[in-house]
Design a protein around this motif. Structure first.
Motif, PDB file in Angstrom:
ATOM      1  N   PHE A   1       0.819  -1.213   0.000  1.00 17.18           N
ATOM      2  CA  PHE A   1       0.000   0.000   0.000  1.00 17.18           C
ATOM      3  C   PHE A   1       0.853   1.264   0.000  1.00 17.18           C
ATOM      4  O   PHE A   1       0.759   2.099  -0.895  1.00 17.18           O
ATOM      5  N   ALA A   2       1.724   1.418   0.979  1.00 13.28           N
ATOM      6  CA  ALA A   2       2.490   2.659   1.097  1.00 13.28           C
ATOM      7  C   ALA A   2       3.322   2.922  -0.151  1.00 13.28           C
ATOM      8  O   ALA A   2       3.350   4.044  -0.668  1.00 13.28           O
ATOM      9  N   SER A   3       3.997   1.904  -0.666  1.00 15.66           N
ATOM     10  CA  SER A   3       4.846   2.113  -1.842  1.00 15.66           C
ATOM     11  C   SER A   3       4.024   2.460  -3.079  1.00 15.66           C
ATOM     12  O   SER A   3       4.514   3.150  -3.977  1.00 15.66           O
TER      13      SER A   3
ATOM     14  N   ALA B   1      -3.994   4.838  -8.010  1.00 14.33           N
ATOM     15  CA  ALA B   1      -2.952   4.036  -7.367  1.00 14.33           C
ATOM     16  C   ALA B   1      -3.534   3.040  -6.380  1.00 14.33           C
ATOM     17  O   ALA B   1      -2.907   2.025  -6.070  1.00 14.33           O
ATOM     18  N   ALA B   2      -4.727   3.330  -5.862  1.00 12.31           N
ATOM     19  CA  ALA B   2      -5.399   2.458  -4.907  1.00 12.31           C
ATOM     20  C   ALA B   2      -6.883   2.787  -4.946  1.00 12.31           C
ATOM     21  O   ALA B   2      -7.281   3.851  -5.425  1.00 12.31           O
TER      22      ALA B   2
ATOM     23  N   PRO C   1      -6.063  -4.606  -9.937  1.00 10.58           N
ATOM     24  CA  PRO C   1      -4.720  -5.062  -9.575  1.00 10.58           C
ATOM     25  C   PRO C   1      -4.020  -4.181  -8.547  1.00 10.58           C
ATOM     26  O   PRO C   1      -2.860  -4.431  -8.211  1.00 10.58           O
ATOM     27  N   VAL C   2      -4.684  -3.129  -8.065  1.00  9.57           N
ATOM     28  CA  VAL C   2      -4.062  -2.191  -7.126  1.00  9.57           C
ATOM     29  C   VAL C   2      -4.557  -2.470  -5.712  1.00  9.57           C
ATOM     30  O   VAL C   2      -5.554  -3.175  -5.517  1.00  9.57           O
ATOM     31  N   PRO C   3      -3.880  -1.933  -4.691  1.00  6.79           N
ATOM     32  CA  PRO C   3      -4.351  -2.134  -3.315  1.00  6.79           C
ATOM     33  C   PRO C   3      -5.755  -1.572  -3.108  1.00  6.79           C
ATOM     34  O   PRO C   3      -6.113  -0.527  -3.650  1.00  6.79           O
ATOM     35  N   VAL C   4      -6.542  -2.268  -2.299  1.00  9.52           N
ATOM     36  CA  VAL C   4      -7.907  -1.859  -1.978  1.00  9.52           C
ATOM     37  C   VAL C   4      -8.003  -1.646  -0.470  1.00  9.52           C
ATOM     38  O   VAL C   4      -7.526  -2.468   0.321  1.00  9.52           O
ATOM     39  N   ILE C   5      -8.625  -0.532  -0.085  1.00 12.31           N
ATOM     40  CA  ILE C   5      -8.747  -0.152   1.322  1.00 12.31           C
ATOM     41  C   ILE C   5     -10.193  -0.324   1.779  1.00 12.31           C
ATOM     42  O   ILE C   5     -11.120   0.105   1.082  1.00 12.31           O
TER      43      ILE C   5
ATOM     44  N   ALA D   1      -9.058  -7.119   1.108  1.00  7.80           N
ATOM     45  CA  ALA D   1      -8.454  -5.793   1.255  1.00  7.80           C
ATOM     46  C   ALA D   1      -6.968  -5.901   1.562  1.00  7.80           C
ATOM     47  O   ALA D   1      -6.506  -6.846   2.200  1.00  7.80           O
ATOM     48  N   SER D   2      -6.234  -4.890   1.106  1.00 14.90           N
ATOM     49  CA  SER D   2      -4.813  -4.773   1.428  1.00 14.90           C
ATOM     50  C   SER D   2      -4.569  -3.790   2.565  1.00 14.90           C
ATOM     51  O   SER D   2      -3.491  -3.780   3.160  1.00 14.90           O
ATOM     52  N   ALA D   3      -5.564  -2.930   2.835  1.00 11.60           N
ATOM     53  CA  ALA D   3      -5.402  -1.882   3.832  1.00 11.60           C
ATOM     54  C   ALA D   3      -6.768  -1.538   4.424  1.00 11.60           C
ATOM     55  O   ALA D   3      -7.811  -1.940   3.902  1.00 11.60           O
ATOM     56  N   ALA D   4      -6.733  -0.792   5.522  1.00 13.25           N
ATOM     57  CA  ALA D   4      -7.960  -0.358   6.172  1.00 13.25           C
ATOM     58  C   ALA D   4      -7.744   1.032   6.759  1.00 13.25           C
ATOM     59  O   ALA D   4      -6.608   1.440   7.038  1.00 13.25           O
ATOM     60  N   LEU D   5      -8.847   1.736   6.937  1.00  9.34           N
ATOM     61  CA  LEU D   5      -8.817   3.082   7.511  1.00  9.34           C
ATOM     62  C   LEU D   5      -9.073   3.020   9.009  1.00  9.34           C
ATOM     63  O   LEU D   5      -9.999   2.345   9.458  1.00  9.34           O
TER      64      LEU D   5
END
Length: 262
Positions: free
Chosen positions: A35-37, A79-80, A105-109, A128-132
Protein backbone atom coordinates in the motif's frame (compact mmCIF):
# COMPACT_ATOMS: atom_id res chain seq x y z
CA UNK A 1 -19.83 10.83 13.99
CA UNK A 2 -20.78 9.51 17.42
CA UNK A 3 -23.83 7.61 16.18
CA UNK A 4 -21.82 6.02 13.37
CA UNK A 5 -19.14 4.92 15.81
CA UNK A 6 -21.76 3.47 18.16
CA UNK A 7 -23.34 1.61 15.26
CA UNK A 8 -19.91 0.28 14.32
CA UNK A 9 -19.46 -1.15 17.82
CA UNK A 10 -22.85 -2.84 17.48
CA UNK A 11 -22.00 -4.30 14.07
CA UNK A 12 -18.66 -5.56 15.37
CA UNK A 13 -20.32 -7.23 18.36
CA UNK A 14 -22.61 -9.17 16.04
CA UNK A 15 -19.67 -10.76 14.19
CA UNK A 16 -17.07 -10.99 16.97
CA UNK A 17 -17.64 -14.73 17.29
CA UNK A 18 -16.60 -15.27 13.66
CA UNK A 19 -13.02 -14.18 14.32
CA UNK A 20 -11.54 -17.73 14.12
CA UNK A 21 -13.21 -18.34 10.75
CA UNK A 22 -12.02 -14.98 9.43
CA UNK A 23 -8.46 -15.70 10.52
CA UNK A 24 -8.58 -19.06 8.74
CA UNK A 25 -10.01 -17.53 5.56
CA UNK A 26 -7.32 -14.85 5.58
CA UNK A 27 -4.54 -17.44 5.78
CA UNK A 28 -5.69 -18.89 2.44
CA UNK A 29 -5.34 -15.57 0.61
CA UNK A 30 -2.27 -14.37 -1.31
CA UNK A 31 -0.22 -11.65 0.42
CA UNK A 32 -1.77 -8.20 0.49
CA UNK A 33 -0.64 -5.76 -2.19
CA UNK A 34 1.86 -3.17 -0.96
CA UNK A 35 0.00 0.00 0.00
CA UNK A 36 2.49 2.66 1.10
CA UNK A 37 4.85 2.11 -1.84
CA UNK A 38 1.91 2.35 -4.27
CA UNK A 39 1.38 5.93 -3.10
CA UNK A 40 4.93 7.09 -3.88
CA UNK A 41 4.89 8.45 -7.41
CA UNK A 42 6.32 11.39 -9.36
CA UNK A 43 2.79 12.82 -9.50
CA UNK A 44 0.19 12.73 -6.77
CA UNK A 45 -1.19 9.25 -6.24
CA UNK A 46 -4.98 9.06 -6.32
CA UNK A 47 -6.88 6.85 -3.90
CA UNK A 48 -10.22 6.73 -5.71
CA UNK A 49 -13.28 5.92 -3.66
CA UNK A 50 -16.30 3.77 -4.42
CA UNK A 51 -19.06 5.70 -2.65
CA UNK A 52 -22.83 5.39 -3.12
CA UNK A 53 -23.96 7.91 -0.49
CA UNK A 54 -22.74 10.06 2.39
CA UNK A 55 -24.22 11.88 5.40
CA UNK A 56 -23.33 15.25 3.87
CA UNK A 57 -24.68 14.66 0.35
CA UNK A 58 -27.24 11.87 0.67
CA UNK A 59 -27.43 9.67 -2.40
CA UNK A 60 -24.42 10.12 -4.70
CA UNK A 61 -24.56 7.10 -6.99
CA UNK A 62 -27.01 4.59 -5.48
CA UNK A 63 -26.93 2.28 -8.48
CA UNK A 64 -23.15 2.19 -8.73
CA UNK A 65 -21.51 -1.12 -9.71
CA UNK A 66 -18.55 -1.22 -7.34
CA UNK A 67 -16.25 -3.42 -9.43
CA UNK A 68 -16.96 -1.58 -12.68
CA UNK A 69 -16.43 1.80 -11.02
CA UNK A 70 -13.15 0.68 -9.49
CA UNK A 71 -11.96 -0.65 -12.85
CA UNK A 72 -12.75 2.73 -14.42
CA UNK A 73 -10.68 4.43 -11.73
CA UNK A 74 -7.72 2.13 -12.39
CA UNK A 75 -8.00 2.82 -16.12
CA UNK A 76 -7.56 6.50 -15.25
CA UNK A 77 -4.43 5.82 -13.21
CA UNK A 78 -5.71 5.33 -9.65
CA UNK A 79 -2.95 4.04 -7.37
CA UNK A 80 -5.40 2.46 -4.91
CA UNK A 81 -9.13 2.05 -4.40
CA UNK A 82 -11.07 2.95 -1.27
CA UNK A 83 -14.34 1.08 -0.72
CA UNK A 84 -16.98 2.30 1.74
CA UNK A 85 -18.44 -0.63 3.65
CA UNK A 86 -20.57 1.31 6.17
CA UNK A 87 -24.15 0.26 5.36
CA UNK A 88 -26.55 2.77 6.89
CA UNK A 89 -25.30 6.20 5.80
CA UNK A 90 -22.88 5.31 2.99
CA UNK A 91 -24.69 2.41 1.32
CA UNK A 92 -21.64 0.16 1.40
CA UNK A 93 -21.17 -3.56 1.95
CA UNK A 94 -18.41 -6.09 2.47
CA UNK A 95 -19.57 -7.64 -0.80
CA UNK A 96 -18.47 -4.41 -2.52
CA UNK A 97 -15.06 -4.75 -0.93
CA UNK A 98 -14.72 -8.34 -2.06
CA UNK A 99 -15.84 -7.66 -5.64
CA UNK A 100 -13.50 -4.70 -6.00
CA UNK A 101 -10.57 -6.62 -4.51
CA UNK A 102 -11.11 -9.33 -7.11
CA UNK A 103 -11.53 -6.87 -9.99
CA UNK A 104 -8.51 -4.57 -9.75
CA UNK A 105 -4.72 -5.06 -9.58
CA UNK A 106 -4.06 -2.19 -7.13
CA UNK A 107 -4.35 -2.13 -3.31
CA UNK A 108 -7.91 -1.86 -1.98
CA UNK A 109 -8.75 -0.15 1.32
CA UNK A 110 -11.70 -0.86 3.57
CA UNK A 111 -13.13 2.51 4.61
CA UNK A 112 -15.52 2.33 7.55
CA UNK A 113 -15.74 3.21 11.21
CA UNK A 114 -13.48 0.42 12.43
CA UNK A 115 -13.49 -0.09 16.19
CA UNK A 116 -12.76 -3.78 16.77
CA UNK A 117 -10.09 -6.24 15.55
CA UNK A 118 -12.74 -8.47 13.98
CA UNK A 119 -13.48 -5.72 11.44
CA UNK A 120 -9.84 -5.76 10.33
CA UNK A 121 -9.97 -9.52 9.84
CA UNK A 122 -13.23 -9.04 7.90
CA UNK A 123 -11.37 -6.63 5.64
CA UNK A 124 -8.49 -9.00 5.05
CA UNK A 125 -10.77 -11.98 4.45
CA UNK A 126 -12.62 -9.89 1.86
CA UNK A 127 -9.38 -9.25 -0.02
CA UNK A 128 -8.45 -5.79 1.25
CA UNK A 129 -4.81 -4.77 1.43
CA UNK A 130 -5.40 -1.88 3.83
CA UNK A 131 -7.96 -0.36 6.17
CA UNK A 132 -8.82 3.08 7.51
CA UNK A 133 -8.54 3.98 11.18
CA UNK A 134 -9.99 7.33 12.28
CA UNK A 135 -7.99 8.60 15.24
CA UNK A 136 -10.84 10.80 16.45
CA UNK A 137 -13.15 7.80 16.85
CA UNK A 138 -10.69 5.67 18.85
CA UNK A 139 -9.68 5.91 22.49
CA UNK A 140 -5.98 6.20 23.39
CA UNK A 141 -5.79 2.50 24.28
CA UNK A 142 -7.89 1.25 21.34
CA UNK A 143 -5.83 2.87 18.58
CA UNK A 144 -2.60 0.95 19.32
CA UNK A 145 -4.62 -2.22 19.85
CA UNK A 146 -6.10 -1.93 16.37
CA UNK A 147 -2.72 -1.08 14.86
CA UNK A 148 -1.36 -4.30 16.37
CA UNK A 149 -4.36 -6.28 15.09
CA UNK A 150 -3.86 -4.91 11.58
CA UNK A 151 -0.23 -5.97 11.62
CA UNK A 152 -1.25 -9.46 12.69
CA UNK A 153 -3.83 -9.61 9.89
CA UNK A 154 -1.30 -8.48 7.28
CA UNK A 155 -3.17 -5.24 6.60
CA UNK A 156 -1.62 -1.85 5.93
CA UNK A 157 -3.33 1.17 7.48
CA UNK A 158 -4.39 4.64 6.45
CA UNK A 159 -4.57 6.47 9.78
CA UNK A 160 -6.80 9.53 9.53
CA UNK A 161 -6.35 12.73 11.55
CA UNK A 162 -7.83 16.21 11.51
CA UNK A 163 -5.43 18.33 13.55
CA UNK A 164 -1.96 18.47 15.03
CA UNK A 165 -2.92 16.72 18.29
CA UNK A 166 -4.33 13.76 16.36
CA UNK A 167 -1.22 13.76 14.16
CA UNK A 168 0.87 13.24 17.29
CA UNK A 169 -1.27 10.20 18.17
CA UNK A 170 -0.80 8.76 14.67
CA UNK A 171 2.95 9.31 14.83
CA UNK A 172 3.07 7.68 18.27
CA UNK A 173 1.77 4.39 16.79
CA UNK A 174 4.32 4.65 13.95
CA UNK A 175 1.72 4.94 11.19
CA UNK A 176 3.59 5.09 7.85
CA UNK A 177 0.56 6.44 5.94
CA UNK A 178 -1.40 9.31 7.49
CA UNK A 179 -4.41 11.01 5.96
CA UNK A 180 -5.68 14.47 6.87
CA UNK A 181 -9.41 15.01 6.44
CA UNK A 182 -10.50 18.49 5.42
CA UNK A 183 -13.99 17.58 6.61
CA UNK A 184 -15.05 18.00 10.21
CA UNK A 185 -16.86 14.72 10.86
CA UNK A 186 -19.08 16.29 13.53
CA UNK A 187 -20.29 19.32 11.57
CA UNK A 188 -19.55 17.92 8.05
CA UNK A 189 -18.06 21.31 7.14
CA UNK A 190 -15.01 21.27 4.85
CA UNK A 191 -12.05 23.55 5.54
CA UNK A 192 -9.64 23.18 2.58
CA UNK A 193 -6.81 24.69 4.62
CA UNK A 194 -6.76 21.78 7.08
CA UNK A 195 -4.86 19.18 5.06
CA UNK A 196 -2.16 21.55 3.76
CA UNK A 197 -1.56 22.89 7.29
CA UNK A 198 -1.25 19.50 8.99
CA UNK A 199 0.67 17.84 6.15
CA UNK A 200 3.40 20.47 6.50
CA UNK A 201 3.96 19.15 10.03
CA UNK A 202 4.59 15.56 8.91
CA UNK A 203 8.10 14.10 8.71
CA UNK A 204 9.25 13.47 5.12
CA UNK A 205 9.22 9.67 5.56
CA UNK A 206 5.45 9.63 6.20
CA UNK A 207 3.17 9.08 3.21
CA UNK A 208 0.80 12.05 3.49
CA UNK A 209 -2.73 11.79 2.10
CA UNK A 210 -5.07 14.77 1.67
CA UNK A 211 -8.75 13.86 2.01
CA UNK A 212 -12.13 15.46 1.16
CA UNK A 213 -13.30 18.46 -0.82
CA UNK A 214 -11.12 18.09 -3.91
CA UNK A 215 -13.07 17.95 -7.15
CA UNK A 216 -10.45 19.27 -9.57
CA UNK A 217 -6.69 19.76 -9.92
CA UNK A 218 -7.14 23.37 -8.77
CA UNK A 219 -8.75 22.13 -5.55
CA UNK A 220 -5.90 19.68 -4.99
CA UNK A 221 -3.04 22.05 -5.74
CA UNK A 222 -2.73 23.49 -2.18
CA UNK A 223 -2.25 19.97 -0.83
CA UNK A 224 0.34 19.27 -3.51
CA UNK A 225 2.14 22.50 -2.65
CA UNK A 226 2.22 21.44 1.01
CA UNK A 227 3.96 18.18 0.11
CA UNK A 228 1.08 15.70 -0.07
CA UNK A 229 1.95 12.35 -1.62
CA UNK A 230 -1.61 11.31 -2.40
CA UNK A 231 -5.25 12.37 -2.55
CA UNK A 232 -8.31 10.46 -1.43
CA UNK A 233 -11.24 11.51 -3.61
CA UNK A 234 -14.75 10.13 -3.31
CA UNK A 235 -17.98 12.00 -3.96
CA UNK A 236 -16.85 13.93 -7.02
CA UNK A 237 -15.65 10.93 -8.96
CA UNK A 238 -18.31 8.49 -7.75
CA UNK A 239 -20.92 10.80 -9.29
CA UNK A 240 -18.86 11.57 -12.40
CA UNK A 241 -19.95 10.66 -15.91
CA UNK A 242 -16.25 10.25 -16.79
CA UNK A 243 -14.53 8.78 -13.72
CA UNK A 244 -11.44 7.64 -15.64
CA UNK A 245 -10.87 11.14 -17.02
CA UNK A 246 -11.39 12.78 -13.64
CA UNK A 247 -8.90 10.44 -11.95
CA UNK A 248 -6.42 10.99 -14.78
CA UNK A 249 -6.58 14.77 -14.30
CA UNK A 250 -5.91 14.51 -10.57
CA UNK A 251 -3.14 11.96 -11.08
CA UNK A 252 -1.27 14.35 -13.36
CA UNK A 253 -0.44 16.87 -10.60
CA UNK A 254 3.32 16.88 -9.94
CA UNK A 255 4.30 15.77 -6.46
CA UNK A 256 6.60 18.03 -4.48
CA UNK A 257 9.06 16.90 -1.84
CA UNK A 258 7.96 17.82 1.67
CA UNK A 259 10.63 19.58 3.69
CA UNK A 260 11.38 18.54 7.22
CA UNK A 261 8.77 19.89 9.65
CA UNK A 262 9.84 22.91 11.67
Amino acid sequence: MGSLTEAAHERAALVASTLPELRAASRDLPPAKAFASALRRDCLAVIAEVKRASPSKGDIAPGLDAAAQASAYVAGGAAAISVLTEPTRFGGTLADLQSVSQAVPVPVIRKDFLVHPVQLWEARASGASAALLIVRSLSPDLLPRLVEAAQEAGLALLVEVRDEAELERALAVHAPVIGVNNRNLETLVIDPATAPRVIRQMPPHIVAVAESGMRSPADAQPAADAGADALLVGSAISASASPSDDVRALASIPRRARPAAP
